[in-house]
Design a protein around this motif. Structure first.
Motif, PDB file in Angstrom:
ATOM      1  N   LYS A 111       0.834  -1.206   0.000  1.00 48.64           N
ATOM      2  CA  LYS A 111       0.000   0.000   0.000  1.00 48.64           C
ATOM      3  C   LYS A 111       0.870   1.258   0.000  1.00 48.64           C
ATOM      4  N   VAL A 133      -1.152   6.207  -6.343  1.00 51.55           N
ATOM      5  CA  VAL A 133      -2.339   5.360  -6.350  1.00 51.55           C
ATOM      6  C   VAL A 133      -2.965   5.352  -4.952  1.00 51.55           C
ATOM      7  N   VAL A 169      -4.977   4.066  -2.013  1.00 55.25           N
ATOM      8  CA  VAL A 169      -5.383   2.745  -1.547  1.00 55.25           C
ATOM      9  C   VAL A 169      -6.124   2.894  -0.222  1.00 55.25           C
ATOM     10  N   VAL A 220      -7.663  -0.626  -4.169  1.00 58.08           N
ATOM     11  CA  VAL A 220      -7.310   0.553  -4.945  1.00 58.08           C
ATOM     12  C   VAL A 220      -8.545   1.428  -5.153  1.00 58.08           C
ATOM     13  N   PHE A 280     -10.437   2.266  -8.996  1.00 55.46           N
ATOM     14  CA  PHE A 280      -9.683   1.212  -9.679  1.00 55.46           C
ATOM     15  C   PHE A 280      -9.837   1.306 -11.192  1.00 55.46           C
TER      16      PHE A 280
END
Length: 112
Positions: free
Chosen positions: A80, A88, A90, A95, A98
């Motif tokens: 993560k 990204v 998380v 995610v 996504f």
DNA sequence: ACTTTGACTATAA
DNA sequence: GTTATAGCCAAAG
């Protein structure tokens, strides 16, 4: 380009994942021609720790965008952490957005 | 060559 | 949400 092992092909594709993007096991498997061998992709990742150059396995998640392999990276939330460092988001081992950060290996054919 | 396994996915209950 | 089951494929023992 000579014929490579399944593992090598997987690594090659995973290394092409742009930062801040993720992809799924099945997507890679399908790109390699075996859409049902998603498990092999995961298996390949299992051995990716000793591969050189290293593969950004943290960018590979399951079909739901969940960090299914976070326990293989190391203690705690290293996977993560790596993803968030790339932009990204998380949350709860999954995610965020996504479908927006998903990267399709087919983009390799478009020279991105 | 055979069996086990695995960071998967889909479906069912 | 969970657990169970089946399908699937290739590497490892």
């Amino acid at each position: 380009m000579k014929k490579q092992d399944f593992f090598t092909s997987v690594y090659d594709v995973v290394r092409q994942i742009p930062p801040g993007r993720v992809t799924s096991y099945v997507a890679i498997a399908r790109f390699l021609g075996s859409g049902k061998s998603a498990r092999m992709v995961g298996w390949a990742m299992n051995a990716s720790f000793a591969v050189d150059p290293p593969v950004p396995a943290q960018r590979v998640v399951n079909a739901s965008g969940m960090l299914s392999g976070k326990f293989h990276f190391g203690p705690g939330d290293e996977m993560k952490n790596l993803l968030e460092a790339e932009g990204v988001k998380v949350e709860n081992d999954q995610v965020c957005e996504f479908s927006q950060v998903f990267w399709n290996p087919a983009e390799l054919l478009e020279e991105i």
